[in-house]
Design a protein around this motif. Structure first.
Motif, short mmCIF file in Angstrom:
data_model
loop_
_atom_site.label_atom_id
_atom_site.label_comp_id
_atom_site.label_asym_id
_atom_site.label_seq_id
_atom_site.Cartn_x
_atom_site.Cartn_y
_atom_site.Cartn_z
N LEU A 205 34.35 49.20 45.22
CA LEU A 205 35.09 48.61 44.11
C LEU A 205 36.38 47.97 44.60
O LEU A 205 36.72 46.84 44.22
N SER B 176 35.45 44.80 46.48
CA SER B 176 34.98 43.71 45.60
C SER B 176 36.14 43.13 44.78
O SER B 176 36.16 41.92 44.51
N ARG B 177 37.12 43.96 44.42
CA ARG B 177 38.30 43.43 43.72
C ARG B 177 39.11 42.55 44.66
O ARG B 177 39.59 41.49 44.27
N GLN C 57 31.79 43.82 41.74
CA GLN C 57 32.83 44.59 41.05
C GLN C 57 32.25 45.25 39.80
O GLN C 57 32.52 46.43 39.53
#
Length: 184
Positions: A113, A116-117, A125
Protein backbone atom coordinates in the motif's frame (compact mmCIF):
# COMPACT_ATOMS: atom_id res chain seq x y z
CA UNK A 1 8.05 -10.44 -32.44
CA UNK A 2 8.88 -12.54 -29.41
CA UNK A 3 7.78 -9.81 -26.99
CA UNK A 4 4.36 -9.63 -28.63
CA UNK A 5 3.97 -13.40 -28.42
CA UNK A 6 5.02 -13.40 -24.76
CA UNK A 7 2.52 -10.64 -23.95
CA UNK A 8 -0.23 -12.49 -25.81
CA UNK A 9 0.50 -15.73 -23.95
CA UNK A 10 0.56 -13.92 -20.59
CA UNK A 11 -2.77 -12.25 -21.43
CA UNK A 12 -4.23 -15.58 -22.50
CA UNK A 13 -2.98 -17.22 -19.30
CA UNK A 14 -4.25 -14.40 -17.10
CA UNK A 15 -7.68 -14.52 -18.74
CA UNK A 16 -7.89 -18.30 -18.43
CA UNK A 17 -6.92 -18.04 -14.76
CA UNK A 18 -9.59 -15.40 -14.13
CA UNK A 19 -12.17 -17.74 -15.71
CA UNK A 20 -11.00 -20.56 -13.42
CA UNK A 21 -9.40 -22.59 -16.22
CA UNK A 22 -6.16 -23.10 -14.34
CA UNK A 23 -4.76 -25.87 -16.52
CA UNK A 24 -4.99 -23.80 -19.72
CA UNK A 25 -3.64 -20.80 -17.83
CA UNK A 26 -0.68 -22.77 -16.57
CA UNK A 27 0.14 -24.08 -20.04
CA UNK A 28 0.06 -20.61 -21.62
CA UNK A 29 2.04 -19.02 -18.80
CA UNK A 30 4.71 -21.72 -18.69
CA UNK A 31 5.15 -21.31 -22.46
CA UNK A 32 5.41 -17.53 -22.05
CA UNK A 33 7.95 -17.84 -19.25
CA UNK A 34 10.08 -20.37 -21.14
CA UNK A 35 10.16 -18.15 -24.22
CA UNK A 36 10.94 -15.06 -22.13
CA UNK A 37 13.78 -16.89 -20.37
CA UNK A 38 15.15 -18.17 -23.68
CA UNK A 39 15.38 -14.69 -25.20
CA UNK A 40 16.48 -12.96 -21.97
CA UNK A 41 13.28 -10.96 -21.45
CA UNK A 42 13.44 -10.41 -17.68
CA UNK A 43 10.22 -8.37 -17.55
CA UNK A 44 8.35 -11.08 -19.45
CA UNK A 45 9.82 -13.75 -17.19
CA UNK A 46 8.80 -11.81 -14.08
CA UNK A 47 5.27 -11.15 -15.35
CA UNK A 48 4.72 -14.78 -16.36
CA UNK A 49 6.11 -15.92 -12.99
CA UNK A 50 3.75 -13.60 -11.10
CA UNK A 51 0.76 -14.95 -13.04
CA UNK A 52 1.97 -18.54 -12.56
CA UNK A 53 1.92 -17.78 -8.84
CA UNK A 54 -1.83 -17.15 -9.14
CA UNK A 55 -2.27 -20.49 -10.90
CA UNK A 56 -0.23 -22.36 -8.27
CA UNK A 57 -2.25 -20.63 -5.54
CA UNK A 58 -5.48 -21.61 -7.29
CA UNK A 59 -4.32 -25.23 -7.34
CA UNK A 60 -3.46 -25.06 -3.63
CA UNK A 61 0.31 -25.29 -4.26
CA UNK A 62 1.11 -22.54 -1.77
CA UNK A 63 4.86 -23.04 -1.42
CA UNK A 64 5.22 -22.92 -5.20
CA UNK A 65 3.05 -19.80 -5.35
CA UNK A 66 5.18 -18.10 -2.69
CA UNK A 67 8.37 -18.96 -4.59
CA UNK A 68 6.94 -17.67 -7.87
CA UNK A 69 5.72 -14.42 -6.29
CA UNK A 70 9.09 -13.92 -4.57
CA UNK A 71 11.04 -14.60 -7.76
CA UNK A 72 8.84 -12.19 -9.69
CA UNK A 73 9.26 -9.51 -7.02
CA UNK A 74 13.04 -9.93 -7.05
CA UNK A 75 13.17 -9.68 -10.86
CA UNK A 76 10.90 -6.64 -10.88
CA UNK A 77 13.09 -4.99 -8.22
CA UNK A 78 16.22 -5.67 -10.29
CA UNK A 79 14.50 -4.05 -13.28
CA UNK A 80 13.37 -1.04 -11.22
CA UNK A 81 9.75 -1.93 -12.03
CA UNK A 82 7.95 -0.55 -8.97
CA UNK A 83 4.48 -1.58 -10.15
CA UNK A 84 5.59 -5.20 -10.45
CA UNK A 85 7.21 -5.14 -7.02
CA UNK A 86 3.99 -3.72 -5.59
CA UNK A 87 1.89 -6.54 -7.07
CA UNK A 88 4.35 -9.23 -5.93
CA UNK A 89 4.26 -7.90 -2.34
CA UNK A 90 0.49 -7.73 -2.44
CA UNK A 91 0.19 -11.27 -3.77
CA UNK A 92 2.58 -12.55 -1.10
CA UNK A 93 0.54 -10.68 1.50
CA UNK A 94 -2.77 -12.15 0.39
CA UNK A 95 -1.20 -15.61 0.23
CA UNK A 96 0.05 -15.19 3.80
CA UNK A 97 -3.45 -14.13 4.86
CA UNK A 98 -4.98 -17.19 3.19
CA UNK A 99 -2.49 -19.36 5.07
CA UNK A 100 -3.33 -17.71 8.40
CA UNK A 101 -0.10 -15.73 8.91
CA UNK A 102 -1.86 -12.43 9.53
CA UNK A 103 1.21 -10.63 10.92
CA UNK A 104 3.20 -11.38 7.76
CA UNK A 105 0.19 -10.50 5.61
CA UNK A 106 -0.21 -7.16 7.36
CA UNK A 107 3.48 -6.30 6.95
CA UNK A 108 3.53 -7.16 3.24
CA UNK A 109 0.22 -5.44 2.48
CA UNK A 110 1.24 -2.28 4.37
CA UNK A 111 4.42 -2.15 2.29
CA UNK A 112 2.46 -2.75 -0.92
CA UNK A 113 0.00 0.00 0.00
CA UNK A 114 2.82 2.42 0.87
CA UNK A 115 4.62 1.66 -2.37
CA UNK A 116 1.46 1.96 -4.50
CA UNK A 117 0.67 5.33 -2.90
CA UNK A 118 4.24 6.53 -3.51
CA UNK A 119 4.05 5.74 -7.22
CA UNK A 120 0.39 6.78 -7.51
CA UNK A 121 -0.67 3.40 -8.86
CA UNK A 122 -4.43 3.43 -8.32
CA UNK A 123 -5.27 -0.19 -9.19
CA UNK A 124 -2.67 -1.59 -6.83
CA UNK A 125 -3.54 0.96 -4.15
CA UNK A 126 -7.19 -0.06 -4.24
CA UNK A 127 -6.37 -3.76 -4.03
CA UNK A 128 -3.78 -3.26 -1.28
CA UNK A 129 -6.13 -1.07 0.80
CA UNK A 130 -8.91 -3.66 0.48
CA UNK A 131 -6.54 -6.56 1.21
CA UNK A 132 -5.00 -4.85 4.24
CA UNK A 133 -8.48 -3.95 5.46
CA UNK A 134 -9.56 -7.59 5.30
CA UNK A 135 -6.50 -8.66 7.28
CA UNK A 136 -7.01 -5.96 9.91
CA UNK A 137 -10.69 -6.87 10.19
CA UNK A 138 -9.69 -10.47 10.91
CA UNK A 139 -7.32 -9.14 13.58
CA UNK A 140 -10.11 -7.06 15.13
CA UNK A 141 -8.71 -3.66 14.10
CA UNK A 142 -12.12 -2.50 12.92
CA UNK A 143 -11.69 1.30 12.66
CA UNK A 144 -8.54 1.19 10.53
CA UNK A 145 -10.04 -1.60 8.40
CA UNK A 146 -13.12 0.54 7.81
CA UNK A 147 -10.97 3.53 6.75
CA UNK A 148 -9.07 1.32 4.31
CA UNK A 149 -12.28 -0.07 2.83
CA UNK A 150 -13.41 3.54 2.33
CA UNK A 151 -10.16 4.38 0.55
CA UNK A 152 -10.47 1.29 -1.63
CA UNK A 153 -14.14 2.01 -2.38
CA UNK A 154 -13.35 5.53 -3.54
CA UNK A 155 -10.60 4.28 -5.83
CA UNK A 156 -12.64 1.41 -7.23
CA UNK A 157 -15.51 3.77 -7.92
CA UNK A 158 -13.17 6.18 -9.74
CA UNK A 159 -11.72 3.26 -11.72
CA UNK A 160 -15.25 2.04 -12.48
CA UNK A 161 -14.38 -1.40 -11.09
CA UNK A 162 -17.75 -2.84 -10.09
CA UNK A 163 -16.23 -6.00 -8.65
CA UNK A 164 -14.00 -3.93 -6.39
CA UNK A 165 -16.93 -1.74 -5.33
CA UNK A 166 -18.91 -4.89 -4.48
CA UNK A 167 -15.99 -6.30 -2.46
CA UNK A 168 -15.85 -3.08 -0.43
CA UNK A 169 -19.59 -2.99 0.19
CA UNK A 170 -19.41 -6.58 1.37
CA UNK A 171 -16.51 -5.63 3.65
CA UNK A 172 -18.51 -2.73 5.10
CA UNK A 173 -21.28 -5.22 5.90
CA UNK A 174 -18.74 -7.29 7.85
CA UNK A 175 -17.58 -4.15 9.68
CA UNK A 176 -21.18 -3.32 10.59
CA UNK A 177 -21.77 -6.88 11.82
CA UNK A 178 -18.62 -6.76 13.96
CA UNK A 179 -19.57 -3.41 15.44
CA UNK A 180 -23.10 -4.65 16.18
CA UNK A 181 -21.72 -7.71 17.96
CA UNK A 182 -19.43 -5.51 20.08
CA UNK A 183 -22.41 -3.47 21.25
CA UNK A 184 -24.72 -6.39 22.06
Amino acid sequence: SHATLINALVSLGFSASARGDLDDAEQALRTARALAERIGDRAGTATASLCLGHVARGHGRYEEAAALYSDAGRMFAELGHDQGVTWAQQDLGMLAAERGDLAKAERLLRESLRRSRDINYSWAQAWAAWGLGTVLLRRGVVDEASRLFGEALTMYDTLEDRRGVAQCLEAFAEVAAMRASYHS
